[in-house]
Every structure is written in C-alpha cells, then in structure tokens.
Design a protein around this motif. Sequence first.
Motif, PDB file in Angstrom:
ATOM      1  N   ALA A 237       0.826  -1.215   0.000  1.00 28.20           N
ATOM      2  CA  ALA A 237       0.000   0.000   0.000  1.00 28.20           C
ATOM      3  C   ALA A 237       0.853   1.255   0.000  1.00 28.20           C
ATOM      4  O   ALA A 237       0.592   2.216  -0.740  1.00 28.20           O
ATOM      5  N   LYS A 238       1.891   1.280   0.840  1.00 32.00           N
ATOM      6  CA  LYS A 238       2.783   2.444   0.872  1.00 32.00           C
ATOM      7  C   LYS A 238       3.486   2.646  -0.463  1.00 32.00           C
ATOM      8  O   LYS A 238       3.639   3.781  -0.933  1.00 32.00           O
ATOM      9  N   ALA A 239       3.923   1.539  -1.049  1.00 34.64           N
ATOM     10  CA  ALA A 239       4.752   1.631  -2.248  1.00 34.64           C
ATOM     11  C   ALA A 239       3.994   2.145  -3.455  1.00 34.64           C
ATOM     12  O   ALA A 239       4.588   2.744  -4.356  1.00 34.64           O
ATOM     13  N   ILE A 240       2.690   1.918  -3.513  1.00 34.05           N
ATOM     14  CA  ILE A 240       1.930   2.277  -4.724  1.00 34.05           C
ATOM     15  C   ILE A 240       1.112   3.551  -4.570  1.00 34.05           C
ATOM     16  O   ILE A 240       0.552   4.048  -5.558  1.00 34.05           O
ATOM     17  N   ASN A 241       1.027   4.089  -3.370  1.00 31.89           N
ATOM     18  CA  ASN A 241       0.236   5.304  -3.181  1.00 31.89           C
ATOM     19  C   ASN A 241       1.133   6.544  -3.094  1.00 31.89           C
ATOM     20  O   ASN A 241       2.286   6.443  -2.697  1.00 31.89           O
ATOM     21  N   PRO A 242       0.636   7.723  -3.511  1.00 31.28           N
ATOM     22  CA  PRO A 242      -0.757   8.013  -3.826  1.00 31.28           C
ATOM     23  C   PRO A 242      -1.191   7.699  -5.261  1.00 31.28           C
ATOM     24  O   PRO A 242      -2.343   7.939  -5.599  1.00 31.28           O
ATOM     25  N   GLY A 243      -0.291   7.174  -6.100  1.00 29.92           N
ATOM     26  CA  GLY A 243      -0.666   6.912  -7.484  1.00 29.92           C
ATOM     27  C   GLY A 243      -1.849   5.980  -7.620  1.00 29.92           C
ATOM     28  O   GLY A 243      -2.721   6.164  -8.479  1.00 29.92           O
TER      29      GLY A 243
END
Length: 552
Positions: free
Chosen positions: A234-240
């Motif tokens: 979750a951290k790695a892909i957000n906020p995209g």
Amino acid sequence: MAFGKGRLLWKTIRQRFGPKRPIDAPSGNSREHARYGHERFPGERHNQKTSLTEFVGTVVDRVLLLVVAIDTTNDETCNIKGKIMNEHVRSPSDLQGLTRRFAKLAAELRYEDLPAPVQEKAKLIIRDGVGNQIAASAISEAAIAIIQLVQEWGGKPESTIVGYGDKVPAPLAALCNGAMGHGVELDDAHGSGLIKAGSVLIPAAFAAAEISQAKGDDVVSAVVAGYEIAIRVAKAINPGHRHRGYHTTSTVSLMGAAVITARLLGCDEEGIANAIGLAAMQSSGIQSYLDDPCMAKPFGPGKGAFNGVLAGIMASRGFTGPKKVLESKEGFFNAFTDSVRISDLLDGFGSKFAIMEVGFKPHAACRYAHGPIDLAQMFHADGVKQGDISSITVKMSGLAIRQASKFPCGSLNAAMGSTQFGVALALTAGGNGLRDYWDGYSNQAVHDLAAQVVLEAEPEFGVGGRQAVVTLGLKDGRSLSYRSEEPRGEPANPLSGEELERKFMSTAGLVLDEEAISDISRRLMSLELEPNAAIIPSLTVARDRKPVLRAA
C-alpha cells in the motif's frame, strides 16, 4: 534491447508533452474540489504546458525520481513501465522474487521470533478489530443487509458471523465480518498507505482459525505477516493508486488476508505464494461512493476479506496461482499504479515490521476528519458553546477534503464520514464515539452547526497530509484557532493502553454486557496462550443471536 529503450523514450516524451485526454472532474462545485481535481488527477493537466528545458531540469533536480522500464525477452521478468521512486536509488531488478519473499517471511515467521512490542501491537489491533465488528453487528446498515443475504444462502457451517452466531462457509463469514469491520469508521489506519487493513485481515484471521483450529500464537504471527504485505504494498503504490480512484483497503488488503489464511491452513512458502497470486488476481474496489453516497463502502473490504480467504483455501487445496504476481510484466504493479517506491517494499524487510506503523482511530469517523475533530473537542473542553459561534473554518489537505467532505448527511454512515458533521458533533457534545454519533444524528442542532463548517484546502499540507487547522469566529468578535500535525492515535501521537482498552469496552459494550467483553478482551490480549483461537468468534454472539444497541 536498444530498440526497446528507444521505444520507451519516445513513449515517455509523447506522454509528457503530447495532448492529454481530459477526464471528468471530481464532483462538487467548491473551489477546493476544483483545485483538488487539477492537483490530483493526471488527466486534468491537459491545459498545462511545459517546455523540454523545464522537463529536463525537473529530471535533473529530482535525482530521487527515476523513470525506468525493463524491456526483456523473458516474459517472467518484472517490467515496471511507470516510475520507480526511491531515495536510495534502487534498481527495479530488486523487485524480482518479491512475491516469494513475502511468502517466505509468512511461512517462517513464529510468534517467539517477534519483538515484544510487535506482539503487543498485533494483539491490540486484533482486539480493536473484533470490537469494531461487534458494534457494527447492531449499527451498520450495509453490513446487516449483507448478513441477511448470507443467512438466506446458508451453506456449510464453518466460520462464525460475529454477533449473530450463524456458521457459514469461511469466505462468507469473512465477507460479513469484513463489512462490519469497516462499517463503523473505527478500523485501524495507515497514513501514507491509505489503507485500513484491519477490517479485512482480522475477519480473515478468525474465519481461517475456525476451519484450521489454529492456536492463538499462530494467529498473531500470521496477522503480523499479513500486515507486512498489505502495508508495504500500500505504501509503495500510493498516492498513485489512489489517483486512479482505487480503494486500497479493498484492493491490497486481500493479499494480506490470503497470506493469513494460507499460513493458518498449513501452506508452505510455495502455497502462500500461490495464495498471494490468486488474491491479487481478484483485486478490486473503487471509491465511486464518494461521488454518490450509498451503502457500498463497507462492501469493498468485506469482499476483500472474502477473496483473500477464498484464495488461501484454494492454495491449501493445491490450486496454483501466479507466484510472481506483484512484480511480473502482467502483474499487480503494472496493472494498478504508475509508480512504485521500492524502499517502502524492501527497507527493513524482515526486521522492521510494518504493523508498528499502523494507527488507531479514537473517533467513529473518516481518518481524515480526525485532526479537525481533535481540535473541535479542544474548543469544547475550553468551554466554547454552540451559541457563541458565528463561523467555523477548517483547513485540510486536498485529499482530506475529497475523502471526508459530506454534507448534508443523509444517513448515519454519511455523518460518520463527514468532517462537517464530526466537527459540529465535537463542538456540541464533546465526544465522537459511536454512541455520540448515534444520538447526535437525531439532533437537528448538530446538523445546523455542521452547515456552518467551511472546508478550505491548505497547500502547505500537500496533497494528502493529515494536518489540520480549525478556526472559530465568535459572536463577541474574537477568533480562536488550534492546529494539529497528526491526529490522535497515529504512532507519532499514540493513544495509551488505557485509552485503547476504554475504546474496546465502549465499542463492544454497545452490544455485549461488561462481563462478556471483559472476557473477550482478556483472551485477546493473551491470545498467544489460547490452544484454539476458534473460541474467540463464539464469544461475540449477542443474546438471542440478535445484536441490538444496549441502553446507555
């Protein structure tokens, strides 16, 4: 290979300078919403112009932002076509084998290997999640509707619906309990990951524990492993990921649920990797309910729990899934985001547990509303009365307004998701617990005060910061203001152990008597000693198997 890189360069230039296809702006006529739309949604940048010099300068200035892609003749190699962002300037090749790394960690993790603070945090989160489900069994309109449907379906008696006691197939129990976990806006939350994993992972853990007869210490270690993949991804892909409209609690948490289920059903590394792959293939969940208030919000996490448990069960039966599902060319990252921060995936892997970054919610409200609510409660404690107030201004980030601006509030669920209502309730009653919302929603004075609340986007707070400023204009001409940097309950601004116990007792106490919830709390906070964790769901059943709100 050279041709592939040239093709990528040409594609990158076209994407950066070529014409953009407009997309619809977010709903709402406020200036904040319009501004937020231009800041957040890539398709709305089509009127902006950037010279090639400016573009090159930006790339040079942002050494930490790398535009990378791997073109290879091997279809099994990861191919991240968007941006790999990392302060340590890692290579995207570091992503190879990522799915298996999560699976290996989950297969090998043991309770006794966890540091004492991690053990304690996991049990606090488990208790918090169970308490939320118990309360929602009598309050959440959406969850109750799902439960009634599942009761009509019936099925093999495997796992318990919290509060009701019905035994249904494990994935269906996870569906019901997941919807309840997210149904009262009290589930744990991770800031930058934009995820409330507990509403998915805790229902999955006990659904799986009931069919596996797992020991308590195995449940705790499995939950830690589930949080590891859910929070890191979750951290790695957000906020995209959020830019695209996805609800991370639904789209990502199911992988943690699959890890937990597969682990408790005895899968090894290979089986858990299969489970992650089968879960990721079912990933879904968008946030259209923000534009059209309805009952659907808790359904997404409920379905995430269902999908994760189903994936784990299938893997335990030998059903294979893509074991490179995160990092492969046709995998999750390429499908669901344009950018991946590798550091969030790998830094401290196996030694720094992501569950420690999770915060608890003291208020039954959208997490983005918590900062303003904290401040409004401070004004109430100072003795400010509703009749003294002439104006209320709340400054928040753009994303905070997008997520938590709901007024008028046509339902209790909408009120719990509304900054305007939450601030008005805090100023009027001084509290924002479930009972406060239940009573306050029928109080017209709270709705009237909420109509005075004006939300303003504050650029200083960035796109999705959780800072807040609340300013009251008083009828005697004075202006009072409070500011917060982090809402209460975040790791940097934590709730005490006593506060978390009071939260559980008051939340679960809406449905069960004090003796019952004290027993549940004691067992959950010493869960590692339980020889069979399947006992826990049976303790949550309301009198006559009909959850109702108890008298205050």
